[in-house]
Enzyme design. Structure first.
Site, short mmCIF file in Angstrom:
data_model
loop_
_atom_site.label_atom_id
_atom_site.label_comp_id
_atom_site.label_asym_id
_atom_site.label_seq_id
_atom_site.Cartn_x
_atom_site.Cartn_y
_atom_site.Cartn_z
N ASP A 35 0.89 -1.15 0.06
CA ASP A 35 -0.06 -0.02 0.00
C ASP A 35 0.75 1.46 -0.01
O ASP A 35 1.78 1.29 0.71
CB ASP A 35 -1.04 -0.06 1.13
N HIS A 94 -7.88 -0.43 -9.85
CA HIS A 94 -7.69 0.70 -8.77
C HIS A 94 -6.71 1.62 -9.03
O HIS A 94 -7.15 2.90 -8.96
CB HIS A 94 -7.40 0.04 -7.36
#
Length: 317
Positions: free
Chosen positions: A156, A229
């Site tokens: 992330d 995404h």
């Protein structure tokens, strides 16, 4: 712009994390304002004290704290004061298939440290000065997952600005001089349907995120889903990619099966974060297909100089 005057809005995500949203009782404005003044004053001493108490030789707890106010809270607490230019009531966003709801919240805390005891003590002491004028809307405890990965298994924050560049993306500049070194924080809680996600083949997960799962290398656009995404969340203005400081944190109660991501974005401009969210909705970002968004609100994180003005009662003069 001076990063030393800012709260902790771009530094490391932390090992143990707590997000707390409070709602003002709004029964007695003068009492509420006084409580906030006292809290603004005492909070800075609490942070300094805890950093000293938990320091061990060359290591310390890494305590980082940011707190701020929603638009409704700002107008209620400081009705005669100027307001950050981009601070507004977040009322939710809707796309063709999905939506991002707004939820209540007047005061927001983002506390993180390498020692859970420090997080606990910080929030406990803060609460001592606010408990008579607020009630808890939400309290979420997060953690650092393996290798800094999201709970869905991917690294992330790869596209987040490097630490040396982060302040330019996180802190308000001289475009709004009364609020310089402040930041706009958007807090949003996602619940994931992990059984569905885990049922996907790794190759499909990679196409959904836009990166390889193991080594984090970005896929070619032709190998991604159209609503991957990292395509849906990429925002450009006049051909220049816009960035925010993301501090997303996994959270879970495994026994109940509740697992998700607390999306935490700090930005110099709320308009950039908002545009990113709108684009995720308009493209039906794949992450939305197995997630329920259960909260969302915008907060302004004042600089430490502005906290001092609040503490002295000078802001609303």
């Amino acid at each position: 712009m001076n990063p030393e005057k800012a709260q902790d809005v771009w530094k490391d995500v932390g090992e143990h994390v707590q997000f707390t949203v409070l709602k003002l009782n709004k029964k007695d404005p003068e009492k509420d304002r006084l409580a906030i003044q006292v809290f603004a004053d005492r909070s800075q001493a609490i942070i300094r004290s805890l950093r000293i108490r938990d320091s061990h030789l060359l290591a310390d707890s890494g305590l980082k704290v940011a707190f701020g106010f929603s638009n409704k809270a700002w107008e209620y607490l400081f009705p005669h004061a100027a307001k950050p230019k981009e601070l507004e009531n977040y009322s939710g966003l809707k796309g063709p298939k999905y939506q991002m709801p707004a939820t209540e919240g007047d005061i927001f805390f983002h506390i993180r440290a390498s020692n859970e005891a420090v997080v606990y003590e910080a929030q406990t002491q803060f609460r001592r000065f606010l408990k008579d004028v607020t009630e808890v809307v939400d309290e979420t405890k997060g953690f650092r997952y393996f290798e800094g990965r999201a709970i869905i298994g991917f690294i992330d924050g790869t596209e987040a600005p490097a630490a040396e560049d982060a302040a330019d993306y996180a802190l308000i500049g001289d475009e709004d001089p009364d609020f310089i070194n402040g930041s706009y924080a958007f807090a949003q809680k996602w619940l994931h349907h992990m059984d569905f996600w885990n049922s996907l083949k790794t190759e499909d997960q990679e196409k959904a995120v836009g990166r390889e799962k193991f080594n984090d290398l970005e896929l070619e656009d032709s190998d991604k889903f159209k609503n991957a995404h990292n395509i849906s969340s990429k925002v450009e203005i006049n051909g220049i990619e816009q960035k925010i400081i993301r501090m997303n944190v996994p959270f879970s109660d495994p026994a109940s099966g509740e697992t998700g991501t607390y999306f935490m974005g700090y930005a110099r401009h709320w308009t950039v974060t908002k545009l990113m969210l709108e684009q995720m909705l308009s493209t039906s970002d794949f992450l939305l297909s197995f997630s329920d968004i259960v909260s969302g609100q915008l907060f302004f994180i004042p600089s430490r100089d502005l906290i001092a003005k609040i503490a002295n009662g000078d802001l609303d003069q």
